[in-house]
Design a protein around this motif. Structure first.
Motif, PDB file in Angstrom:
ATOM      1  N   LEU A  42      33.316  52.155  -2.710  1.00  0.00           N
ATOM      2  CA  LEU A  42      32.597  52.769  -3.972  1.00  0.00           C
ATOM      3  C   LEU A  42      31.899  54.153  -3.730  1.00  0.00           C
ATOM      4  CD1 LEU A  42      30.562  49.999  -5.557  1.00  0.00           C
ATOM      5  CD2 LEU A  42      32.783  50.677  -6.041  1.00  0.00           C
ATOM      6  N   TYR A  43      32.042  54.666  -2.634  1.00  0.00           N
ATOM      7  CA  TYR A  43      31.487  56.136  -2.004  1.00  0.00           C
ATOM      8  C   TYR A  43      32.466  56.814  -1.404  1.00  0.00           C
ATOM      9  CZ  TYR A  43      27.247  53.222  -3.116  1.00  0.00           C
ATOM     10  OH  TYR A  43      26.249  52.557  -3.812  1.00  0.00           O
ATOM     11  N   ALA A  44      32.710  58.289  -2.203  1.00  0.00           N
ATOM     12  CA  ALA A  44      33.559  58.908  -1.480  1.00  0.00           C
ATOM     13  C   ALA A  44      32.981  59.993  -0.395  1.00  0.00           C
ATOM     14  CB  ALA A  44      34.315  59.574  -2.679  1.00  0.00           C
ATOM     15  N   TYR A  45      31.824  60.258  -0.294  1.00  0.00           N
ATOM     16  CA  TYR A  45      31.585  61.342   0.319  1.00  0.00           C
ATOM     17  C   TYR A  45      30.056  60.915   1.146  1.00  0.00           C
ATOM     18  CZ  TYR A  45      34.054  64.186  -2.610  1.00  0.00           C
ATOM     19  OH  TYR A  45      35.243  64.774  -3.300  1.00  0.00           O
ATOM     20  N   TRP A  46      30.069  61.133   2.335  1.00  0.00           N
ATOM     21  CA  TRP A  46      29.204  60.762   3.371  1.00  0.00           C
ATOM     22  C   TRP A  46      28.262  61.795   4.259  1.00  0.00           C
ATOM     23  CZ3 TRP A  46      28.221  55.305   3.609  1.00  0.00           C
ATOM     24  CH2 TRP A  46      29.109  54.386   2.976  1.00  0.00           C
ATOM     25  N   GLY A  47      26.907  61.773   4.405  1.00  0.00           N
ATOM     26  CA  GLY A  47      26.406  62.618   5.301  1.00  0.00           C
ATOM     27  C   GLY A  47      26.715  62.070   6.642  1.00  0.00           C
ATOM     28  N   GLN A  48      26.025  62.907   7.623  1.00  0.00           N
ATOM     29  CA  GLN A  48      25.943  62.970   9.035  1.00  0.00           C
ATOM     30  C   GLN A  48      25.310  61.590   9.533  1.00  0.00           C
ATOM     31  OE1 GLN A  48      28.629  64.411  10.917  1.00  0.00           O
ATOM     32  NE2 GLN A  48      29.449  64.776   8.788  1.00  0.00           N
ATOM     33  N   GLY A  49      24.334  61.385   8.677  1.00  0.00           N
ATOM     34  CA  GLY A  49      23.183  60.303   9.257  1.00  0.00           C
ATOM     35  C   GLY A  49      22.118  60.945   9.693  1.00  0.00           C
ATOM     36  N   ARG A  66      10.143  58.215   5.072  1.00  0.00           N
ATOM     37  CA  ARG A  66      10.928  58.679   4.005  1.00  0.00           C
ATOM     38  C   ARG A  66      11.930  59.488   4.145  1.00  0.00           C
ATOM     39  NH1 ARG A  66       9.239  61.972  -1.580  1.00  0.00           N
ATOM     40  NH2 ARG A  66       9.518  63.781  -0.355  1.00  0.00           N
ATOM     41  N   LEU A  67      13.062  59.134   3.771  1.00  0.00           N
ATOM     42  CA  LEU A  67      14.520  59.754   4.173  1.00  0.00           C
ATOM     43  C   LEU A  67      14.671  60.426   3.130  1.00  0.00           C
ATOM     44  CD1 LEU A  67      16.661  57.057   5.665  1.00  0.00           C
ATOM     45  CD2 LEU A  67      14.918  58.605   6.720  1.00  0.00           C
ATOM     46  N   SER A  68      15.284  61.688   3.053  1.00  0.00           N
ATOM     47  CA  SER A  68      15.680  62.470   2.057  1.00  0.00           C
ATOM     48  C   SER A  68      17.213  62.705   2.237  1.00  0.00           C
ATOM     49  CB  SER A  68      14.773  63.736   1.815  1.00  0.00           C
ATOM     50  OG  SER A  68      13.519  63.532   1.729  1.00  0.00           O
ATOM     51  N   CYS A  69      17.839  63.062   1.023  1.00  0.00           N
ATOM     52  CA  CYS A  69      19.257  63.390   1.414  1.00  0.00           C
ATOM     53  C   CYS A  69      19.605  64.665   0.332  1.00  0.00           C
ATOM     54  CB  CYS A  69      20.015  62.324   0.763  1.00  0.00           C
ATOM     55  SG  CYS A  69      21.969  62.675   0.733  1.00  0.00           S
ATOM     56  N   ALA A  70      19.922  65.709   0.597  1.00  0.00           N
ATOM     57  CA  ALA A  70      20.220  66.958  -0.157  1.00  0.00           C
ATOM     58  C   ALA A  70      21.483  66.955  -0.500  1.00  0.00           C
ATOM     59  CB  ALA A  70      19.824  68.206   0.410  1.00  0.00           C
ATOM     60  N   ALA A  71      21.990  67.010  -1.883  1.00  0.00           N
ATOM     61  CA  ALA A  71      23.520  67.171  -2.343  1.00  0.00           C
ATOM     62  C   ALA A  71      23.649  68.523  -2.564  1.00  0.00           C
ATOM     63  CB  ALA A  71      23.584  66.218  -3.215  1.00  0.00           C
ATOM     64  N   SER A  72      24.925  68.933  -2.450  1.00  0.00           N
ATOM     65  CA  SER A  72      25.644  70.293  -2.920  1.00  0.00           C
ATOM     66  C   SER A  72      27.122  69.959  -3.242  1.00  0.00           C
ATOM     67  CB  SER A  72      25.209  71.317  -1.993  1.00  0.00           C
ATOM     68  OG  SER A  72      25.956  71.007  -0.754  1.00  0.00           O
ATOM     69  N   TYR A 114      22.709  56.663   6.466  1.00  0.00           N
ATOM     70  CA  TYR A 114      23.593  57.257   5.958  1.00  0.00           C
ATOM     71  C   TYR A 114      23.619  57.520   4.551  1.00  0.00           C
ATOM     72  CZ  TYR A 114      26.157  57.160  10.340  1.00  0.00           C
ATOM     73  OH  TYR A 114      26.446  57.053  11.480  1.00  0.00           O
ATOM     74  N   CYS A 115      23.418  58.666   3.851  1.00  0.00           N
ATOM     75  CA  CYS A 115      23.416  58.775   2.300  1.00  0.00           C
ATOM     76  C   CYS A 115      24.971  58.947   2.040  1.00  0.00           C
ATOM     77  CB  CYS A 115      22.606  60.055   2.157  1.00  0.00           C
ATOM     78  SG  CYS A 115      22.624  60.791   0.483  1.00  0.00           S
ATOM     79  N   ALA A 116      25.205  58.324   0.747  1.00  0.00           N
ATOM     80  CA  ALA A 116      26.570  58.577   0.136  1.00  0.00           C
ATOM     81  C   ALA A 116      26.490  58.781  -1.362  1.00  0.00           C
ATOM     82  CB  ALA A 116      27.368  57.327   0.492  1.00  0.00           C
ATOM     83  N   SER A 117      27.468  59.314  -1.636  1.00  0.00           N
ATOM     84  CA  SER A 117      27.723  59.580  -3.196  1.00  0.00           C
ATOM     85  C   SER A 117      28.805  58.927  -3.619  1.00  0.00           C
ATOM     86  CB  SER A 117      28.065  61.038  -3.494  1.00  0.00           C
ATOM     87  OG  SER A 117      29.065  61.791  -3.186  1.00  0.00           O
ATOM     88  N   SER A 118      28.838  58.359  -4.861  1.00  0.00           N
ATOM     89  CA  SER A 118      29.741  57.590  -5.470  1.00  0.00           C
ATOM     90  C   SER A 118      31.040  58.322  -5.914  1.00  0.00           C
ATOM     91  CB  SER A 118      29.225  56.510  -6.469  1.00  0.00           C
ATOM     92  OG  SER A 118      30.185  55.801  -7.155  1.00  0.00           O
ATOM     93  N   LEU A 139      26.257  66.606   1.811  1.00  0.00           N
ATOM     94  CA  LEU A 139      25.297  65.582   1.812  1.00  0.00           C
ATOM     95  C   LEU A 139      24.489  65.906   3.114  1.00  0.00           C
ATOM     96  CD1 LEU A 139      26.791  62.262   0.427  1.00  0.00           C
ATOM     97  CD2 LEU A 139      25.348  63.933  -0.669  1.00  0.00           C
ATOM     98  N   VAL A 140      23.224  66.238   3.277  1.00  0.00           N
ATOM     99  CA  VAL A 140      22.456  66.204   4.390  1.00  0.00           C
ATOM    100  C   VAL A 140      21.138  65.355   4.377  1.00  0.00           C
ATOM    101  CG1 VAL A 140      21.205  68.021   5.767  1.00  0.00           C
ATOM    102  CG2 VAL A 140      23.392  68.555   4.682  1.00  0.00           C
ATOM    103  N   GLU A 141      21.074  64.501   5.248  1.00  0.00           N
ATOM    104  CA  GLU A 141      20.002  63.595   5.443  1.00  0.00           C
ATOM    105  C   GLU A 141      18.833  64.214   6.490  1.00  0.00           C
ATOM    106  OE1 GLU A 141      23.812  60.728   5.734  1.00  0.00           O
ATOM    107  OE2 GLU A 141      23.141  62.789   6.529  1.00  0.00           O
ATOM    108  N   SER A 142      17.556  64.079   6.032  1.00  0.00           N
ATOM    109  CA  SER A 142      16.490  64.318   6.864  1.00  0.00           C
ATOM    110  C   SER A 142      15.497  63.155   6.698  1.00  0.00           C
ATOM    111  CB  SER A 142      16.033  65.697   6.565  1.00  0.00           C
ATOM    112  OG  SER A 142      15.552  65.737   5.321  1.00  0.00           O
ATOM    113  N   GLY A 143      14.488  63.119   7.709  1.00  0.00           N
ATOM    114  CA  GLY A 143      13.208  62.675   7.637  1.00  0.00           C
ATOM    115  C   GLY A 143      13.582  61.155   8.542  1.00  0.00           C
TER     116      GLY A 143
END
Length: 124
Positions: free
Chosen positions: A110-117, A19-25, A95-99, A4-8
């Motif tokens: 509930l969230y397993a993966y986290w971005g760097q913020g 507006r924050l964005s979070c790109a997932a892969s 921080y963006c996070a994916s469940s 996960l990569v945050e920006s904005g």
């Protein structure tokens, strides 16, 4: 594994918007419920908003209801956080996070993966 990569993030005056964005892969994005959290200096990480896999369900912290909107574009593997009417108390690293599953509630467990913020600073 999910990346996960945050920006904005940035500096904005009181009352402004970002507006924050979070790109997932790493996994099929549409299978992941997503969330945004924030952490101010010297404080714990707090829940901001969560969104279901389809985008049809959302939940917000009381402190941001009516000002922030979480949304997602599964075709772009991206989740957004539109922040309006910003206040100095919104200043934090976001921080963006994916469940880990389908639930997108307020608990960080509930969230397993986290971005760097990404840093958001609201000046008064």
């Amino acid at each position: 594994q999910v990346q996960l990569v945050e920006s904005g993030g940035g500096l904005v005056q009181t009352g402004g918007s970002l507006r924050l964005s979070c790109a997932a892969s790493g996994r099929t994005f549409s299978t992941l419920a997503m969330g945004w959290f924030r952490q101010a200096p010297g404080k714990e990480r707090d829940f901001v908003a969560g969104i279901s896999r389809s985008g049809g369900g959302t939940v917000y912290a009381d402190s941001v209801k009516g000002r922030f909107t979480i949304a997602r574009e599964n075709a772009k593997n991206t989740v957004y956080l539109q922040m309006n009417a910003l206040k100095p108390e919104d200043t934090a690293v976001y921080y963006c996070a994916s469940s880990a599953g389908t639930i997108y509630g307020s608990s960080s467990s509930l969230y397993a993966y986290w971005g760097q913020g990404t840093q958001v600073t609201v000046s008064s």
